[in-house]
Design a protein around this motif. Structure first.
Motif, PDB file in Angstrom:
ATOM      1  N   ALA A  66      10.652  88.135  38.514  1.00  0.00           N
ATOM      2  CA  ALA A  66      10.658  89.246  37.429  1.00  0.00           C
ATOM      3  C   ALA A  66      12.167  89.111  36.724  1.00  0.00           C
ATOM      4  O   ALA A  66      12.919  89.732  37.074  1.00  0.00           O
ATOM      5  CB  ALA A  66      10.437  90.717  38.033  1.00  0.00           C
ATOM      6  N   VAL A  67      12.013  87.868  35.538  1.00  0.00           N
ATOM      7  CA  VAL A  67      13.234  87.809  34.884  1.00  0.00           C
ATOM      8  C   VAL A  67      13.569  88.821  33.858  1.00  0.00           C
ATOM      9  O   VAL A  67      12.859  89.661  33.418  1.00  0.00           O
ATOM     10  CB  VAL A  67      13.285  86.355  34.403  1.00  0.00           C
ATOM     11  CG1 VAL A  67      12.967  85.234  35.227  1.00  0.00           C
ATOM     12  CG2 VAL A  67      12.012  86.272  33.618  1.00  0.00           C
ATOM     13  N   ARG A  68      14.674  88.699  33.723  1.00  0.00           N
ATOM     14  CA  ARG A  68      15.126  89.966  32.557  1.00  0.00           C
ATOM     15  C   ARG A  68      16.591  89.255  31.709  1.00  0.00           C
ATOM     16  O   ARG A  68      16.982  88.228  32.101  1.00  0.00           O
ATOM     17  CB  ARG A  68      15.605  91.173  33.119  1.00  0.00           C
ATOM     18  CG  ARG A  68      16.750  91.154  34.498  1.00  0.00           C
ATOM     19  CD  ARG A  68      16.939  92.483  35.098  1.00  0.00           C
ATOM     20  NE  ARG A  68      17.706  92.275  36.389  1.00  0.00           N
ATOM     21  CZ  ARG A  68      18.960  92.563  36.390  1.00  0.00           C
ATOM     22  NH1 ARG A  68      19.540  93.210  35.243  1.00  0.00           N
ATOM     23  NH2 ARG A  68      19.784  92.493  37.436  1.00  0.00           N
ATOM     24  N   GLY A  69      16.887  90.105  30.761  1.00  0.00           N
ATOM     25  CA  GLY A  69      18.233  89.628  29.958  1.00  0.00           C
ATOM     26  C   GLY A  69      17.699  88.889  28.747  1.00  0.00           C
ATOM     27  O   GLY A  69      16.562  89.226  28.261  1.00  0.00           O
ATOM     28  N   ASP A  70      18.426  88.045  28.426  1.00  0.00           N
ATOM     29  CA  ASP A  70      18.120  87.169  27.153  1.00  0.00           C
ATOM     30  C   ASP A  70      17.223  85.979  27.511  1.00  0.00           C
ATOM     31  O   ASP A  70      17.812  84.767  27.706  1.00  0.00           O
ATOM     32  CB  ASP A  70      19.568  86.488  26.382  1.00  0.00           C
ATOM     33  CG  ASP A  70      20.466  87.537  26.234  1.00  0.00           C
ATOM     34  OD1 ASP A  70      19.950  88.763  25.750  1.00  0.00           O
ATOM     35  OD2 ASP A  70      21.700  87.461  26.474  1.00  0.00           O
ATOM     36  N   ILE A  71      16.030  86.414  27.649  1.00  0.00           N
ATOM     37  CA  ILE A  71      15.063  85.220  27.933  1.00  0.00           C
ATOM     38  C   ILE A  71      14.927  84.177  27.005  1.00  0.00           C
ATOM     39  O   ILE A  71      14.491  84.525  25.802  1.00  0.00           O
ATOM     40  CB  ILE A  71      13.727  85.894  28.749  1.00  0.00           C
ATOM     41  CG1 ILE A  71      13.896  86.959  29.635  1.00  0.00           C
ATOM     42  CG2 ILE A  71      12.750  84.954  29.078  1.00  0.00           C
ATOM     43  CD1 ILE A  71      12.587  87.675  29.870  1.00  0.00           C
ATOM     44  N   TRP A 111      17.964  87.130  38.847  1.00  0.00           N
ATOM     45  CA  TRP A 111      17.057  86.489  38.000  1.00  0.00           C
ATOM     46  C   TRP A 111      17.291  87.235  36.532  1.00  0.00           C
ATOM     47  O   TRP A 111      16.633  87.543  35.842  1.00  0.00           O
ATOM     48  CB  TRP A 111      15.472  86.743  38.382  1.00  0.00           C
ATOM     49  CG  TRP A 111      15.140  86.468  39.586  1.00  0.00           C
ATOM     50  CD1 TRP A 111      14.752  86.909  40.769  1.00  0.00           C
ATOM     51  CD2 TRP A 111      14.988  84.895  39.824  1.00  0.00           C
ATOM     52  NE1 TRP A 111      14.566  86.195  41.809  1.00  0.00           N
ATOM     53  CE2 TRP A 111      14.538  84.828  41.328  1.00  0.00           C
ATOM     54  CE3 TRP A 111      15.151  83.715  39.332  1.00  0.00           C
ATOM     55  CZ2 TRP A 111      14.374  83.569  41.990  1.00  0.00           C
ATOM     56  CZ3 TRP A 111      15.180  82.541  40.208  1.00  0.00           C
ATOM     57  CH2 TRP A 111      14.460  82.418  41.189  1.00  0.00           C
ATOM     58  N   LEU A 112      18.711  86.916  36.048  1.00  0.00           N
ATOM     59  CA  LEU A 112      19.031  87.398  34.972  1.00  0.00           C
ATOM     60  C   LEU A 112      19.510  86.324  34.056  1.00  0.00           C
ATOM     61  O   LEU A 112      20.426  85.479  34.311  1.00  0.00           O
ATOM     62  CB  LEU A 112      20.350  88.423  35.356  1.00  0.00           C
ATOM     63  CG  LEU A 112      21.179  88.930  34.039  1.00  0.00           C
ATOM     64  CD1 LEU A 112      20.135  89.803  33.357  1.00  0.00           C
ATOM     65  CD2 LEU A 112      22.403  89.609  34.556  1.00  0.00           C
ATOM     66  N   TRP A 113      18.828  86.435  32.935  1.00  0.00           N
ATOM     67  CA  TRP A 113      18.991  85.266  31.731  1.00  0.00           C
ATOM     68  C   TRP A 113      20.193  85.807  31.031  1.00  0.00           C
ATOM     69  O   TRP A 113      20.309  87.142  30.722  1.00  0.00           O
ATOM     70  CB  TRP A 113      17.864  84.911  30.921  1.00  0.00           C
ATOM     71  CG  TRP A 113      16.693  84.188  31.395  1.00  0.00           C
ATOM     72  CD1 TRP A 113      15.627  84.672  32.103  1.00  0.00           C
ATOM     73  CD2 TRP A 113      16.769  82.835  31.594  1.00  0.00           C
ATOM     74  NE1 TRP A 113      15.007  83.271  32.491  1.00  0.00           N
ATOM     75  CE2 TRP A 113      15.718  82.350  32.359  1.00  0.00           C
ATOM     76  CE3 TRP A 113      18.009  81.867  31.340  1.00  0.00           C
ATOM     77  CZ2 TRP A 113      15.633  80.992  32.566  1.00  0.00           C
ATOM     78  CZ3 TRP A 113      17.564  80.503  31.704  1.00  0.00           C
ATOM     79  CH2 TRP A 113      16.219  79.978  32.083  1.00  0.00           C
TER      80      TRP A 113
END
Length: 682
Positions: A66-71, A111-113
């Motif tokens: 479950a990625v998040r941030g500036d995908i 998992w932070l972009w």
């Protein structure tokens, strides 16, 4: 070349099935590894993929974090490197004819972009949008070389321009970047190209780190090798030996040890050993070679024309991804050709791996629990192994030495070893503990390739040994029995059985040699306990060492409890007293909870022999006591033959074991330290 691969002991294996959301097949994707995880991003076939997929090599499971941030948007033919637990993505094709020069950072621990904006070079422009470039990491810097740019402002009107520019990206520690720079280099730059490979290698013993660029495309496929000395920033063309692989692009190159493994890619069609011209026909290949980076010698392992009727090798492909997890090389997907009628690529769906080296030796076998007819052992896991080979060799208490003549005290069991192949039934998790029923010593090896069916126990007799109907060896040459090897060297045989006269065999000493792996096992973590007092002993983490306080004023006594015999209960609180200048007094307490009645105790002393002199880790013991008492006197004459063990601190070694109706249990080993304060008592 097939013979070369066989001689090297290399064998590709296909992962037959896996669990979780398996990503759709693609090409132009990239992969990196963080410990046992393979992380894949980008690529595509019918549209560019924007998901981040993770494959757990230990559990054979795919998952979508479950990625998040500036995908970032999906991209293909991009730069993709891993620095610890952060991943950097640079450039690539985001849609047909439109390329990117954006830089993203992924903190895989969360998992932070995050989109990062590095500073521009102090001289010159930052990298232009591109695809098919190389992006390599060494230390705190990434090195960008080449690629393909679109000269047209209209993405539908693609005007390709091959690049050979070279940039350096400095990273901040942990997270973030500082900026781009254009290093001043010496020598001749490699020619412009895209879809090449670049790796960084530094010899352990000497030399500067080097970056190697191989192959690529600039209208024609290439097979030239370039070297950059990163310390001096000097380009050169190293001279190589062996057969250079065919010109290629969209291949992969991975460094494992001192070798650069090159697999697949687009190569020219050959007609009667002649390579077609630049505008000729091209095809995907499954050829496989490596370059020894210390000797710059090419070694071909799988040729381009090798037949594979049994589908034992990865099929021809280009634009695939390859990643090293330890010494194992994984390859996934890629395209295997182009069909104009379909107007798209034909992509592979398979996942393969290759163990490039034999696995390291497992740790010393440790005892978890024991009963009168079975014991459970464990060992530390070895990454990326197919299974373990656990060998059981029968053993008995050491023979008695009387007047210089060896007299076997009890019979040896059959010298047949029991080999147990331990597999996982559902995934790649290989158990690292097992329940064993036998009065046996253990030899443990990691197996790189297992060909037998899962969970099969095979019992093999040594061909040179002739066994009678009762399973005992016939021999007329009695000899000493080496005891288990001390220390962590578990690759050596811990119970090498020697020939004994069949007439000395005691039938009561035989035990069952069955092995069971179906019971519930204690996990590896189950033995990682905090230090605690146990029957007056201090049990240390991750070891089978038990230290007792000595009651002797002149000697410190340390006890090592072997983890390799059927338990009748272990003796406790052993002490060494200096009774006089002529002898010492050895005493112990009975087992706390013995299984059955104790019939007798036996004590042994490690003695000097030629065999011990040649191999100090292989001790030989003579019996110095047998009886019901829990103490014995060791005379000066016996001590004069004692072997002083130097595997740790100098010590004279004793062993004491108890016997019940089923035989002898685990011996307790006593190390009587021999230091300046104890030298007078030797």
């Amino acid at each position: 070349m097939a013979a070369a691969a066989a001689a090297a002991g290399l064998s590709w294996r296909r992962v037959p099935s896996s669990t979780g959301p398996v990503p759709r097949s693609r090409h132009g994707h990239r992969a990196v590894a963080i410990r046992e995880l393979v992380i894949i991003f980008g690529g595509g076939n019918e549209g560019i993929a924007d998901e981040l997929h993770v494959y757990n090599t230990a559990t054979n499971q795919w998952f979508l974090p479950a990625v998040r941030g500036d995908i970032p948007p999906g991209c293909a033919a991009h730069g993709f490197v891993c620095d610890g637990t952060r991943i950097l993505v640079f450039g690539g094709m985001v849609e047909y004819g439109r390329y990117s020069n954006d830089l993203y950072e992924l903190q895989a621990s969360r998992w932070l972009w995050k989109k990062v904006k590095p500073q521009s070079p102090s001289v010159g422009s930052p990298p232009c949008p591109r695809l098919g470039h190389s992006f390599s990491l060494y230390g705190n810097k990434c090195y960008l070389f080449g690629g393909l740019a679109n000269e047209s402002e209209d993405s539908n009107n693609n005007i390709p321009r091959y690049l050979n520019d070279f940039y350096e990206l400095e990273l901040q520690h942990g997270s973030g970047v500082i900026g781009w720079s254009i290093p001043m280099t010496k020598g001749i730059l490699p020619s412009p190209r895209e879809s090449h490979t670049a790796i960084v290698y530094c010899r352990k013993d000497l030399g500067n780190p080097k970056m190697y660029i191989f192959g690529g495309m600039c209208g024609c496929r290439l097979n030239d090798l370039w070297e950059l000395d990163i310390e001096t920033m000097t380009w050169s063309r190293p001279e190589t030996k062996g057969t250079v692989p065919l010109p290629r692009s969209l291949h992969t190159a991975n460094v494992i040890g001192n070798k650069m493994y090159v697999f697949g890619g687009w190569v020219p069609q050959t007609v009667e050993d002649e390579i077609s011209a630049c505008d000729g026909e091209w095809k995907c290949t499954s050829s496989f070679s490596y370059l020894n980076l210390d000797t710059t010698e090419w070694i071909g392992l799988i040729s381009d024309c090798q037949e594979d009727k049994k589908n034992l090798l990865p099929g021809p492909r280009a634009g695939h991804c390859a990643v090293a997890v330890g010494t194992r090389l994984y390859i996934w997907s890629g395209r295997d050709g182009y069909r104009k009628a379909w107007n798209n690529q034909v992509c592979c769906k398979d996942l393969w791996y290759l163990d490039t080296e034999k696995p390291s030796a497992p740790s010393q076998v440790q005892l978890i629990r024991a009963t009168t007819n079975s014991f459970q052992v464990k060992w530390d896991e070895v990454p990326t192994v197919e299974g373990y080979l656990l060998q059981l060799n029968a053993d008995s208490p050491a023979p008695m030495v009387t007047g210089g003549t060896v007299v076997p005290e009890t019979a040896l069991l059959s010298s047949q070893g029991i080999k147990l192949d331990l597999h996982s039934q559902t995934n790649h998790m290989v158990p690292n503990n097992v329940q064993v029923s036998s009065n046996s010593l253990l030899k443990l090896e990691a197996k790189e390739n297992i060909t037998e069916p899962e969970n099969i126990v095979t019992q093999e007799a040594t061909k040179k040994n002739h066994l009678d109907s009762r399973g005992f060896k016939e021999s007329n040459a009695p000899s000493l029995l080496p005891a288990c090897t001390l220390g962590p060297q578990t690759s050596a045989n811990v119970a090498e059985l020697r020939d004994l006269d069949i007439r000395t065999v005691n039938p009561d000493a035989s035990v069952s040699s069955t092995v069971s792996s179906t019971q519930t096992m204690v996990t590896q973590q189950a033995v990682k306990t905090e230090s605690s007092s146990t029957n007056g002993a201090v049990v240390k983490d991750e070891t089978s060492l038990t230290t007792f306080s000595s009651k002797s004023e002149v000697a410190e006594t340390t006890f090592i409890i072997p983890s390799t015999k059927v338990s009748t209960g272990q003796t406790n609180n052993l002490t060494v007293h200096l009774s006089s200048v002529d002898c010492i007094h050895l005493s112990w307490e009975p087992p706390v909870s013995p299984s059955g009645n104790i019939l007798e105790y036996s004590a042994y002393l490690a003695i000097r022999t030629t065999q011990v002199h040649e191999n100090p880790n292989q001790l030989v013991f003579m019996k110095i006591y047998c009886g019901l008492k829990t103490s014995c006197v060791v005379t000066a004459a016996q001590l004069s033959n004692a072997h002083v063990d130097y595997t740790s601190r100098p010590a004279i070694v004793f062993r004491i074991s108890a016997k019940n109706e089923r035989g002898y249990g685990p011996a307790t080993q006593v190390r009587w330290l021999q230091e300046m304060k104890t030298s007078s008592s030797k």
